[in-house]
Design an enzyme around this catalytic site. Sequence first.
Site, PDB file in Angstrom:
ATOM      1  CG  ASP D  16     -47.688   0.117  -7.939  1.00 52.52           C
ATOM      2  OD1 ASP D  16     -47.678   1.109  -8.685  1.00 52.52           O
ATOM      3  OD2 ASP D  16     -47.584  -1.045  -8.365  1.00 52.52           O
ATOM      4  NE  ARG D  96     -41.560 -10.397  -1.344  1.00 51.90           N
ATOM      5  CZ  ARG D  96     -41.289  -9.170  -1.725  1.00 51.90           C
ATOM      6  NH1 ARG D  96     -40.792  -8.285  -0.861  1.00 51.90           N
ATOM      7  NH2 ARG D  96     -41.498  -8.798  -2.970  1.00 51.90           N
ATOM      8  CG  ASP D 125     -43.542 -11.568  -3.538  1.00 54.12           C
ATOM      9  OD1 ASP D 125     -42.835 -12.495  -3.100  1.00 54.12           O
ATOM     10  OD2 ASP D 125     -43.150 -10.741  -4.370  1.00 54.12           O
ATOM     11  CB  SER D 180     -42.904  -6.737 -12.385  1.00 53.33           C
ATOM     12  OG  SER D 180     -43.113  -6.920 -11.019  1.00 53.33           O
TER      13      SER D 180
END
Lengths: 407, 407, 407, 407
Positions: D16, D96, D125, D180
């Site tokens: 990705d 994050r 996110d 995921s």
Amino acid sequence: MADVKKVVLAYSGGLDTSVILKWLQDTYNCEVVTFTADLGQGEEVEPARAKAQAMGVKEIYIDDLREEFVRDFVFPMFRANTIYEGEYLLGTSIARPLIAKRLIEIANETGADAISHGATGKGNDQVRFELGAYALKPGVKVIAPWREWDLLSREKLMDYAAKHKIPVDFAKAGKKSPYSMDANLLHISYEGGVLEDTWTEHEEDMWRWTKSPEAAPNTPTYIELTYRNGDIVAIDGQAMTPAQVLTELNRIGGENGIGRLDIVENRYVGMKSRGCYETPGGTIMLRAHRAIESITLDREVAHLKDELMPKYASLIYNGYWWSPERLMLQQMIDASQANVNGVVRLKLYKGNVIVTGRKSDDSLFDANIATFEEDGGAYNQADAAGFIKLNALRMRIAAGKGRSPLN
Amino acid sequence: MADVKKVVLAYSGGLDTSVILKWLQDTYNCEVVTFTADLGQGEEVEPARAKAQAMGVKEIYIDDLREEFVRDFVFPMFRANTIYEGEYLLGTSIARPLIAKRLIEIANETGADAISHGATGKGNDQVRFELGAYALKPGVKVIAPWREWDLLSREKLMDYAAKHKIPVDFAKAGKKSPYSMDANLLHISYEGGVLEDTWTEHEEDMWRWTKSPEAAPNTPTYIELTYRNGDIVAIDGQAMTPAQVLTELNRIGGENGIGRLDIVENRYVGMKSRGCYETPGGTIMLRAHRAIESITLDREVAHLKDELMPKYASLIYNGYWWSPERLMLQQMIDASQANVNGVVRLKLYKGNVIVTGRKSDDSLFDANIATFEEDGGAYNQADAAGFIKLNALRMRIAAGKGRSPLN
Amino acid sequence: MADVKKVVLAYSGGLDTSVILKWLQDTYNCEVVTFTADLGQGEEVEPARAKAQAMGVKEIYIDDLREEFVRDFVFPMFRANTIYEGEYLLGTSIARPLIAKRLIEIANETGADAISHGATGKGNDQVRFELGAYALKPGVKVIAPWREWDLLSREKLMDYAAKHKIPVDFAKAGKKSPYSMDANLLHISYEGGVLEDTWTEHEEDMWRWTKSPEAAPNTPTYIELTYRNGDIVAIDGQAMTPAQVLTELNRIGGENGIGRLDIVENRYVGMKSRGCYETPGGTIMLRAHRAIESITLDREVAHLKDELMPKYASLIYNGYWWSPERLMLQQMIDASQANVNGVVRLKLYKGNVIVTGRKSDDSLFDANIATFEEDGGAYNQADAAGFIKLNALRMRIAAGKGRSPLN
Amino acid sequence: MADVKKVVLAYSGGLDTSVILKWLQDTYNCEVVTFTADLGQGEEVEPARAKAQAMGVKEIYIDDLREEFVRDFVFPMFRANTIYEGEYLLGTSIARPLIAKRLIEIANETGADAISHGATGKGNDQVRFELGAYALKPGVKVIAPWREWDLLSREKLMDYAAKHKIPVDFAKAGKKSPYSMDANLLHISYEGGVLEDTWTEHEEDMWRWTKSPEAAPNTPTYIELTYRNGDIVAIDGQAMTPAQVLTELNRIGGENGIGRLDIVENRYVGMKSRGCYETPGGTIMLRAHRAIESITLDREVAHLKDELMPKYASLIYNGYWWSPERLMLQQMIDASQANVNGVVRLKLYKGNVIVTGRKSDDSLFDANIATFEEDGGAYNQADAAGFIKLNALRMRIAAGKGRSPLN
């Protein structure tokens, strides 16, 4: 009855605590140390010395605590925009922890094993004195004569004074106020008397510090207050110490009819009680502090402070100034004030405190973004559509499943 | 651009929403339904009918919503003593959910698939309208012209009006207020113009509803407000509907210089903005409601309400009136008002709202317990010693282990 | 010492409350009414009748309160996902208000002017009994023998029993547990003994209700719980009453080693205390209730409940079940449960409660929006940009003015 | 489309973000800087270097951030006993803000004007990355390809990779997990696939880090954790760095079947979503931290932390780590940990984390006061009577006025 060697008494020099002094000597057969503080109550503290000496007290403490009071107690409290039950500025509550601290410091210095105070068994002050004392010196003994003795009426008290030759200022005693009063640099309070009927209007001649709005000047007074880290450091550009600030704001506020309050409040010990308060400087400070925060504080920080404020106010009202939870909250509150700097302009007029301007080098007000005119791209109005759509999403899903807020 | 068949427009009849009306017809090539509400803004709503007809609108709604507004929105909000950021009485915020509700009701009645409004992309009102609309009709389309078009200055707007022959009241347009304003029965607001500099004092001639404190009468006005379940049902003993109550309090308050406010607030969309507000009746109601609660509400219920109030206020300010969390909080708030009955006496004088008495058959004030005189055993002062001792225990243990609040 | 005519005693039939019974008769020279409740503690209650009769008691109440206990106390509490101090499921706390209520009801029926209980002066239970009693019958007298008498050791108690010919089950007394225990349908608790050293591991043979995880079956048990309005109404599809639900969950949970807890908690009276608890059914219910709420409750409603839960838990722990603030919170909590319907599937295995599925006709989970696959336009990802931009605005403005979160 | 000169990309080296890298170069015609972090996800980070070089990247950052991650993010969060929605330990959320911080630091070092990430427009996110970035560098441009491009399916992505000769690890791509996933030293998460049906049980072979409780050892493991200021500094007496502590707890916990979770959670962007998580070390830490706090923290401090925790958890979940309100709360939380020192002993067994002992030189547990035996006067049981009486007073007054909690 506890075995007491030496007791530190919070001594005002007035009739009640003079009787207590004597009663302690007689009842506990112990040495008494007196502690008299100038907290800005507006009465001479030195006369307490002669009275104490006359009753044989050898260790006499008379302290001017005004600066410490405002700097370490009043100002930190105002950083939180503290109000109890939506109205009360906590004038009495905030002075008690300082007195408790000094009582314990003096006990430690003089080797006393007990403290004593003149607060009654129905009020909040006993709690505030004693919680503070226990938090600072866990083994201290506390003597609260009003909870122990049988001198529960004024007559009995006067008889006791007469019998024990306690010097009573009869002139003063004769014209005694019908109210139970307490004063310090932050406020003066009134309880009892006709106030015990919640429907009866307070009497105009009860108030001692402020002019009535009617009697205040017909022209307004403008002042500018300079803030640094959430505290006022200057009035009209003139640097002042904390106690000077509050003294001056009391003067200006009182002159302009500001700061009277008549409420029914909930005591920690469980009953409702009516109190009248004059807090001229404090009333100005609350308004002004919110104004300087309004341009310097982040929104969510301000809201979090507002959500925690009632809890913080209750802690102070209930006597938990020296508790770990108040100290923890204070750290957060103080941390929030790092950028609370700038100037607030106020118009004072017949009881009104009107904010007319605020400015700061740390202002978060961005005229370029807030403007109703074209902003040259500082803010993209299209962003609002997505903002609303996602904030609405959970409600749209619910409505789509048949939940209606109208049912 | 969304495919729209029919749109309900919140239409005031003024220039902006008239231009929007035309723009919607042209841009979306869709039918427009107009909705004009009398919320007590003090302007005629009927003239909007002819204007809409002149632009070819076939379905025209003109509603008098004053009673519903006060009964179902203003009064419930005041039950919580609601204030946003310590100062703002939410006069604009509380009207928006009612308008959103009517827009959706009309959309459902007329088979419209969209709604539209004249709020800008920088303000809170777009959020309030749209969150309400989505919560009530999740599939509705929303057209917010100010976020879409390029008529971003007054000149462009006037040009568009001229070009499309939209009737402009030029006399009125010429003397247009320099402020962005909003009014309803609860308040009138001012933003923009000189207010965009936070240091500049607001202008005396900006205010429209209230006399200045200086110009208010030199003698006070006394009123008595009767409460039932937390709402005012009579003034000076005369029964009134909710809208009558607020209309009358606005009149008396305005006459006495009450309810002006100048603040900097934090918008939900992220910037700070200055607003001036006149809320004469609301300012009286807030004070009076706290007074009646002070004698009828349990202490812990009152404190819990105070702790939740900032959250509740933010929900209303941010446009979440129709959210499930506001509804849940409201149930708690309403439940708390079962015993909030009685009478409050107020003295109004030159901007001051002074509580002078409160009484209630449901009063929890017990003079027998609260008294400073002997109480005949209603309260046992000795209980206080144990109360304090156990409340102090955790702090005494901590101090005994060497933890000091002074470090 | 209070003047008492007739007292209702919470009577278990055991040694302690039998001694209290006799002591009340002798000390207060008053009539005693006994009240013995089956709350699911797992012991016969009928034997208490003969014992009371043997001591001359004329009015004897023996009630099966299991359904009322679970329906009106346990279930309402679990609607709030209530946990005290992050761990404790309040098994003892929640039974006390029901006992207080029955004591007062019986006092009213029998014309008694006092109640009595066997809780010590160091614990929370005295507070829970007495706050409840006072809230329900403000003039009631309370006799708490452990705070009054001098029988403070087991030896003195046994001597008293012997001297007064109180029948003691010596077999039972001889093998008395070293722990202070309390049991009802929600839990069994252990305090004292070796637990008074916080570092000593609890003993395996202390536990009475649950298998150890080690001894539990090697294959998991699956169950499905059906919820209606936040309460469990069926297990594996079979409808059950509240008490049946909890009894069955205790059985299944206990079998699978679920629900043991060893904590140090903070008592309301001020000290820390270690307690061990077995709450098999409750441990399952907490997990399952959160699971059914996770798909049926709005996010902000869920978060508001979470924010208020610690307060609600403290109210119950501290004995304020019958307070107006608990009642007010309960209305909000109950209102939130209107859509909490559906089924939760759990896997129980050696102490683990594992949620493996949840479904509901009232589910707000929208697979079409949540999917990682293409959603056919159900959600517009571009909306997120505006959402983020406006949520960031206040921080961007602050950063632009030089404020950094890294300083 | 923004005009971008140089962009820092959070680059994993996987398919990705490799496609994103190429797409950024082509679409924005700008230079790309890659940043790859070792946060303990358990995959090699060095291979990202060659891949980036192959695509012409000149500035490549590969950082081992494990110690910083645990020390400055995970540990501070655990000081608050943080859980989102009663269950989730925030494993993704807490990583994050560190990535956002590094992206901005690298942007400042390399003179980049933009950042980019591979988070989708539906998730949390994107919000966490971007709020952090904006708070730290208000003028930064953000490119979120998933919100901009049309490569919304895996097929399109593979086609793009093939067309642009992006090296795909086809072996790996072929056996791609149906989930995921996200991993770091605190946890690994799974979303999507069969989890999108909330009723379907998660599959046993989904889990990657932990043994199942069934497969875990049949004998328990005991460990002792040493705390200093609320953080673990040693395991079984052996001093370790923060990352070492978490690595070791993950190993032990995973071995014993600890830390699996299957929940439906509420995303900040408005929808519900199901997630499965493995957090072996974190699950142990939460339990142990509460245990050490249980003997060292003041009751009211602990309760205040509990009341604020849900707010604090939401701030982290929603991406507000770098906000002023999170920083303000953190100061309070950190201040509370000054005395949180000592040792906790745990028994780990087939998914269970069982506290079996806790000790501390700073313990507030006072066996002398808590004891069920005679305490030699450490606690005066008579104090409890007054404590209860005054706490009951407001309810007694209300009941005396006819208010009943049973109505």
